[in-house]
Design an enzyme around this catalytic site. Structure first.
Site, short mmCIF file in Angstrom:
data_model
loop_
_atom_site.label_atom_id
_atom_site.label_comp_id
_atom_site.label_asym_id
_atom_site.label_seq_id
_atom_site.Cartn_x
_atom_site.Cartn_y
_atom_site.Cartn_z
N GLU A 141 36.24 25.90 66.08
CA GLU A 141 37.65 25.70 65.73
C GLU A 141 38.57 25.58 66.94
OE1 GLU A 141 38.89 28.62 62.87
OE2 GLU A 141 37.38 28.02 61.41
N GLU A 189 31.35 27.29 57.98
CA GLU A 189 32.05 28.48 57.49
C GLU A 189 32.74 28.14 56.17
OE1 GLU A 189 34.88 30.59 59.99
OE2 GLU A 189 33.58 30.30 61.74
C1 FCB Z 1 37.85 31.28 60.78
C2 FCB Z 1 37.18 31.87 62.00
C3 FCB Z 1 36.30 33.06 61.69
C4 FCB Z 1 36.93 33.95 60.64
C5 FCB Z 1 37.36 33.16 59.45
C6 FCB Z 1 37.94 33.99 58.34
O1 FCB Z 1 38.98 30.58 61.17
O2 FCB Z 1 36.38 30.91 62.64
O3 FCB Z 1 36.05 33.73 62.90
O4 FCB Z 1 37.94 34.68 61.21
O5 FCB Z 1 38.30 32.20 59.84
#
Ligand code: FCB
Length: 454
Positions: A177, A363
């Site tokens: 990110e 994620e």
């Molecule tokens: C993302 C992050 C991860 C976690 C989630 C909830 O943006 O990459 O580390 O904090 O959110």
């Protein structure tokens, strides 16, 4: 619908709806789970420093202990194995590898080698993220990501790590990110190092992307046959109304939120419409930087959490846009809108507009105020979130998108950055006082789905 409607029918899912070689995983990151911030020769990270700033973290906590994963990793990898997952995404803490004299810290490399061997022994394919936000503080003092030298410090670090682990890790993610590294770290100041300056944020962003591009051939040289990619946080963007102003505002917001990353990675350079609005805040770009950033990768990682609704907001520099909160939408305890169809939409967009060779959802997950009652966590809302997002992923597959994996965020409740320990995202509950782990109902569902196929 503001609350979760538990009576709504859930889509039926079968494991066989997904490709046989699909990666089923969970995802974590070093600072959020490891703890042991002073052990094994680890140096201070920008997050150690940031957490010590009064008011920076909601509950005044830090990652100093977190899940004590540095010591408890065998048990945690057992949890991942027992879920029936076949892949595990983790990150390497640069402060465990960095030393003052430039030679990599052997204790840090040894730790990650043991960890990776632990994954392999449990049938978990290691997916290593090289940067998940924990920059050595010493590098911040030399300008951090705003300084071009940090790009070269990063490639030296990547070289050391991939030389050591390249024989056993076949999947590498250069950055997690870049939006958050750049914008939360340097524009809104919500994350370490807590700087608030748009020009700095955009320069950081450029250096992070450049370092990604430089790392790609390095990883391939040190890890024969490895696949390398980057994980982006992307958001479907909606206009607050059908007015021309709001529609144009949504397009501008999408420009900085999504296209600012996707376009240069795809060889299109930074989006002209956004550049035109940035003025003096635009990044300094040297000859060949854009070529480097655009080097082809093997996959793209998508981190998907929520869509955003945008209104025209005259006077709000630089984009004249504002994020608005639509009423009556379903939200998690964090306030993040729940919209599984947004995942399908993003996957389709990546496939159609950017023709990435392969996609992995690196994620996706939800935060709810879990309670342990009679030794169990009945997190029905999280279970429903998981089922619905997997169904959304399946919809993208059915439309021909080459999605090859799903990594649930997260294996464990952990240190949620500026929110400290107030936000639980785990499939496993962690009692931070006793370090006891307890598989939640959502985790049991994931396990049963992966083991029985239905
Ligand atoms: C993302 C992050 C991860 C976690 C989630 C909830 O943006 O990459 O580390 O904090 O959110």
């Amino acid at each position: 619908m503001t609350a979760n409607d538990f009576s709504a029918a859930l889509p039926a899912l079968r494991r066989s709806d997904f490709p046989a070689a699909f990666r089923w995983g969970t995802s974590t990151s070093s600072y959020q789970i490891e703890g042991a911030t002073r052990e094994g020769g680890r140096v201070e990270s920008i997050w150690d420093r940031f957490c010590a700033t009064p008011g920076a973290i909601r509950d005044g906590s830090s990652g100093a202990d977190a899940c004590d994963h540095y010591r408890r990793w065998p048990q945690d990898l057992d949890l991942a194995r027992d879920l029936g997952t076949n892949a595990y995404r983790f990150s390497i803490a640069w402060p465990r590898i960095w030393t003052q004299d430039g030679a990599p810290n052997a204790q840090g490399l040894d730790f990650y080698e043991r960890l990776v061997d632990g994954m392999l022994a449990r049938g978990l394919e290691p997916w290593a993220t090289l940067y998940h936000w924990d920059l050595p503080q010493a590098l911040q003092e030399r300008g951090g990501w705003a300084a071009r030298d940090t790009v070269h410090a990063y490639t030296a670090y990547v070289d050391a790590v991939t030389r050591r682990l390249g024989d056993r890790v076949n999947h590498w993610i250069t950055h997690n990110e870049p939006w958050c590294t750049a914008m939360h770290g340097h524009w809104d100041g919500m994350h370490a190092p807590g700087i608030r300056d748009l020009g700095t944020a955009l320069q950081v962003c450029h250096h992070v992307l450049l370092s990604h591009g430089l790392a790609v051939p390095l990883v391939r040289a040190n890890a024969a046959g490895a696949q390398v990619g980057i994980a982006l946080s992307l958001h479907p963007v909606r206009a607050a109304s059908t007015s021309d102003d709001d529609m144009a505002a949504a397009r501008r917001h999408d420009g900085l939120r999504n296209r600012w990353f996707l376009d240069p990675l795809a060889g299109r350079g930074y989006p002209e419409d956004v550049l035109a609005l940035l003025g003096a805040a635009a990044p300094r770009i040297e000859a060949r930087d854009l070529e480097t950033i655009a080097l082809p990768t093997d996959f793209m990682g998508l981190n998907y959490y929520f869509p955003e609704t945008i209104a025209h907001a005259p006077g709000r520099a630089p984009l004249q846009t504002a994020v608005v909160t639509p009423p009556d939408v379903e939200r998690t305890a964090f306030g993040w809108e729940v919209e599984p169809a947004g995942l399908t939409e993003l996957l389709l967009r990546l496939h159609r507009e950017y023709t990435v060779p392969a996609l992995h959802v690196t994620e996706n997950g939800s935060c709810y105020d879990d309670e342990v009652i009679d030794g169990a966590v009945h997190d029905e809302a999280r279970r429903r979130y998981l089922v619905r997002h997997l169904a959304a992923l399946r919809d993208a597959l059915a439309q021909g998108v080459p999605v090859q994996g799903y990594f649930a965020w997260s294996l464990l409740d952990n240190f949620e950055w500026a929110e400290g320990y107030t936000r639980r995202f785990g499939l496993t509950h962690v009692d931070f006082a006793t370090q006891q782990r307890l598989l939640k109902r959502s985790g049991q569902w994931y396990r049963d789905f992966l083991r029985t196929g239905t």
